[in-house]
Design an enzyme around this catalytic site. Structure first.
Site, PDB file in Angstrom:
ATOM      1  N   ARG A 149     -22.330 -13.689 -14.497  1.00 42.04           N
ATOM      2  CA  ARG A 149     -23.407 -12.785 -14.900  1.00 42.04           C
ATOM      3  C   ARG A 149     -22.842 -11.365 -14.797  1.00 42.04           C
ATOM      4  O   ARG A 149     -21.940 -11.109 -13.994  1.00 42.04           O
ATOM      5  CB  ARG A 149     -24.613 -12.904 -13.965  1.00 42.04           C
ATOM      6  CG  ARG A 149     -25.259 -14.292 -13.926  1.00 42.04           C
ATOM      7  CD  ARG A 149     -26.402 -14.308 -12.905  1.00 42.04           C
ATOM      8  NE  ARG A 149     -27.084 -15.600 -12.887  1.00 42.04           N
ATOM      9  CZ  ARG A 149     -26.856 -16.563 -11.988  1.00 42.04           C
ATOM     10  NH1 ARG A 149     -25.936 -16.381 -11.036  1.00 42.04           N
ATOM     11  NH2 ARG A 149     -27.515 -17.705 -12.032  1.00 42.04           N
ATOM     12  N   LYS A 173     -27.393 -14.826  -7.674  1.00 39.59           N
ATOM     13  CA  LYS A 173     -28.813 -14.519  -7.441  1.00 39.59           C
ATOM     14  C   LYS A 173     -29.215 -14.934  -6.026  1.00 39.59           C
ATOM     15  O   LYS A 173     -28.792 -15.982  -5.546  1.00 39.59           O
ATOM     16  CB  LYS A 173     -29.682 -15.269  -8.460  1.00 39.59           C
ATOM     17  CG  LYS A 173     -29.644 -14.652  -9.851  1.00 39.59           C
ATOM     18  CD  LYS A 173     -30.634 -15.360 -10.761  1.00 39.59           C
ATOM     19  CE  LYS A 173     -30.705 -14.708 -12.120  1.00 39.59           C
ATOM     20  NZ  LYS A 173     -31.606 -15.428 -13.021  1.00 39.59           N
ATOM     21  N   HIS A 245     -23.726 -11.403 -21.377  1.00 37.48           N
ATOM     22  CA  HIS A 245     -24.223 -12.770 -21.186  1.00 37.48           C
ATOM     23  C   HIS A 245     -23.690 -13.728 -22.254  1.00 37.48           C
ATOM     24  O   HIS A 245     -23.611 -14.927 -22.023  1.00 37.48           O
ATOM     25  CB  HIS A 245     -25.751 -12.758 -21.200  1.00 37.48           C
ATOM     26  CG  HIS A 245     -26.343 -13.586 -20.105  1.00 37.48           C
ATOM     27  ND1 HIS A 245     -26.230 -13.258 -18.775  1.00 37.48           N
ATOM     28  CD2 HIS A 245     -27.034 -14.751 -20.140  1.00 37.48           C
ATOM     29  CE1 HIS A 245     -26.839 -14.187 -18.044  1.00 37.48           C
ATOM     30  NE2 HIS A 245     -27.333 -15.100 -18.848  1.00 37.48           N
ATOM     31  N   ARG A 248     -20.824 -15.577 -20.995  1.00 44.96           N
ATOM     32  CA  ARG A 248     -21.245 -16.638 -20.056  1.00 44.96           C
ATOM     33  C   ARG A 248     -21.707 -17.867 -20.841  1.00 44.96           C
ATOM     34  O   ARG A 248     -21.337 -18.996 -20.522  1.00 44.96           O
ATOM     35  CB  ARG A 248     -22.363 -16.074 -19.181  1.00 44.96           C
ATOM     36  CG  ARG A 248     -22.919 -17.024 -18.130  1.00 44.96           C
ATOM     37  CD  ARG A 248     -23.777 -16.204 -17.165  1.00 44.96           C
ATOM     38  NE  ARG A 248     -24.766 -16.991 -16.455  1.00 44.96           N
ATOM     39  CZ  ARG A 248     -24.553 -17.632 -15.315  1.00 44.96           C
ATOM     40  NH1 ARG A 248     -23.353 -17.617 -14.761  1.00 44.96           N
ATOM     41  NH2 ARG A 248     -25.521 -18.288 -14.709  1.00 44.96           N
ATOM     42  N   HIS A 271     -26.315 -22.238 -11.341  1.00 40.88           N
ATOM     43  CA  HIS A 271     -27.717 -22.526 -11.666  1.00 40.88           C
ATOM     44  C   HIS A 271     -28.348 -23.331 -10.535  1.00 40.88           C
ATOM     45  O   HIS A 271     -27.770 -24.307 -10.071  1.00 40.88           O
ATOM     46  CB  HIS A 271     -27.815 -23.345 -12.965  1.00 40.88           C
ATOM     47  CG  HIS A 271     -27.612 -22.533 -14.199  1.00 40.88           C
ATOM     48  ND1 HIS A 271     -27.240 -23.088 -15.406  1.00 40.88           N
ATOM     49  CD2 HIS A 271     -27.731 -21.201 -14.437  1.00 40.88           C
ATOM     50  CE1 HIS A 271     -27.141 -22.133 -16.315  1.00 40.88           C
ATOM     51  NE2 HIS A 271     -27.430 -20.983 -15.749  1.00 40.88           N
ATOM     52  N   TYR A 280     -27.667 -25.980 -22.765  1.00 40.71           N
ATOM     53  CA  TYR A 280     -26.404 -26.080 -23.504  1.00 40.71           C
ATOM     54  C   TYR A 280     -26.249 -27.425 -24.208  1.00 40.71           C
ATOM     55  O   TYR A 280     -25.484 -27.549 -25.143  1.00 40.71           O
ATOM     56  CB  TYR A 280     -25.215 -25.822 -22.558  1.00 40.71           C
ATOM     57  CG  TYR A 280     -25.245 -24.415 -22.048  1.00 40.71           C
ATOM     58  CD1 TYR A 280     -24.889 -23.349 -22.870  1.00 40.71           C
ATOM     59  CD2 TYR A 280     -25.686 -24.135 -20.764  1.00 40.71           C
ATOM     60  CE1 TYR A 280     -24.964 -22.045 -22.422  1.00 40.71           C
ATOM     61  CE2 TYR A 280     -25.764 -22.832 -20.303  1.00 40.71           C
ATOM     62  CZ  TYR A 280     -25.397 -21.798 -21.140  1.00 40.71           C
ATOM     63  OH  TYR A 280     -25.488 -20.503 -20.705  1.00 40.71           O
TER      64      TYR A 280
END
Length: 299
Positions: A149, A173, A245, A248, A271, A280
């Site tokens: 990110r 995150k 992004h 990514r 994730h 994806y």
């Protein structure tokens, strides 16, 4: 309406301490509730968070449905659900007025991706004769090679680089840390940047360990990374709207197309849930069809 502000503040406190959410996320939740408060004020409806009825909330939802797209509508409904669930949890209310409010179905927007050729073209367009050139090449290689990110990239530290082991430590995150593999090519470009460019900078106090710096010796901003990428896209006349992004997304897509396991991609991207990574799976139906043709015994 001050009554609302008291409950909103308590809710923010709960999200911050109990849920450990980022200030940005908390701000988004609060913004959604403020929209409802504004609607009540504009329509002279004097209901508090404790007394507001399902009918009133439904009126508000009808109003926003005519103003925003389904995705924004879903986000607002989700924010309100969290708020009223919190009020029920704290025994302020017996039940939530959101019980029968349906979230509009939204098609999951598939992220734009770049081909390997397009990524190569962007990197080749970098002017390596400038101080920024070597740095920008290392930045783009790192974004694509590690699937980071943009916030993870700008916060990357030299002490996070474990080249001997072939990994980079990423703080994602919620301050969750993960180790992401890094390729030899990217290692090479980062090393060139550190030894030939970065060591000539007058590094500002507090940025001694920050990997990517601006010419003033300070940490790069997220906006600066966006600008670098946008300028390169213009330079090669790339007819796509791209951002950090996009690298990514391309990282994940190319791994999947080359047969990587979805669970492994999830771990590398950091994730929380496999369902986030599963977007994806929809990117290249043709590729999945080929997998079946090549590997299934009943083809």
């Amino acid at each position: 309406m001050s009554n609302w502000q008291t409950y909103i503040k308590e809710f923010q406190h709960y999200l911050r301490l109990e849920r450990g959410l980022s200030e940005n996320t908390i701000e988004n939740y609060s913004f959604d509730i403020e929209k409802l408060v504004l609607f009540l004020s504009e329509n002279s409806i004097s209901e508090s968070p404790i007394t507001i009825s399902e009918e009133t909330v439904q009126q508000f939802i009808y109003k926003i449905a005519s103003e925003v797209n389904a995705r924004s509508q879903s986000r607002i409904i989700s924010g309100l659900k969290s708020f009223f669930n919190y009020l029920v949890f704290e025994d302020y209310r017996q039940e939530t007025p959101m019980e029968l409010i349906e979230v509009p179905k939204t098609a999951r927007k598939l992220p734009d991706t770049l081909s390997v050729t397009e990524i190569d073209s962007l990197i080749q367009a970098i002017d390596l004769s400038t101080f920024e050139g070597e740095r920008n090449r290392a930045i783009l290689e790192t974004l694509y090679s590690c699937g980071l990110r943009v916030s993870e990239l700008v916060n990357l530290k030299i002490s996070d680089l474990f080249f001997e082991e072939g990994f980079v430590k990423i703080t994602g995150k919620g301050n969750k840390q993960r180790f992401v593999p890094i390729g030899k090519t990217t290692e090479k470009y980062i090393t060139i940047y550190i030894t030939q460019i970065r060591n000539h900078l007058n590094i500002k106090k507090g940025h001694e360990d920050t990997l990517f710096l601006n010419r003033r010796g300070q940490q790069l901003t997220r906006a600066m990374i966006f600008t670098i990428i946008k300028d390169l896209a213009v330079k090669i006349s790339l007819n796509k709207v791209i951002s950090p992004h996009t690298f990514r997304h391309s990282f994940a897509t190319h791994l999947l197309e080359n047969g990587a396991d979805l669970r492994a991609i999830q771990l590398m991207l950091g994730h929380e849930s496999i369902t986030t990574t599963e977007v994806y799976m929809h990117l290249d139906r043709k590729f999945l069809s080929e997998v079946l043709q090549n590997y299934h015994p009943r083809k």
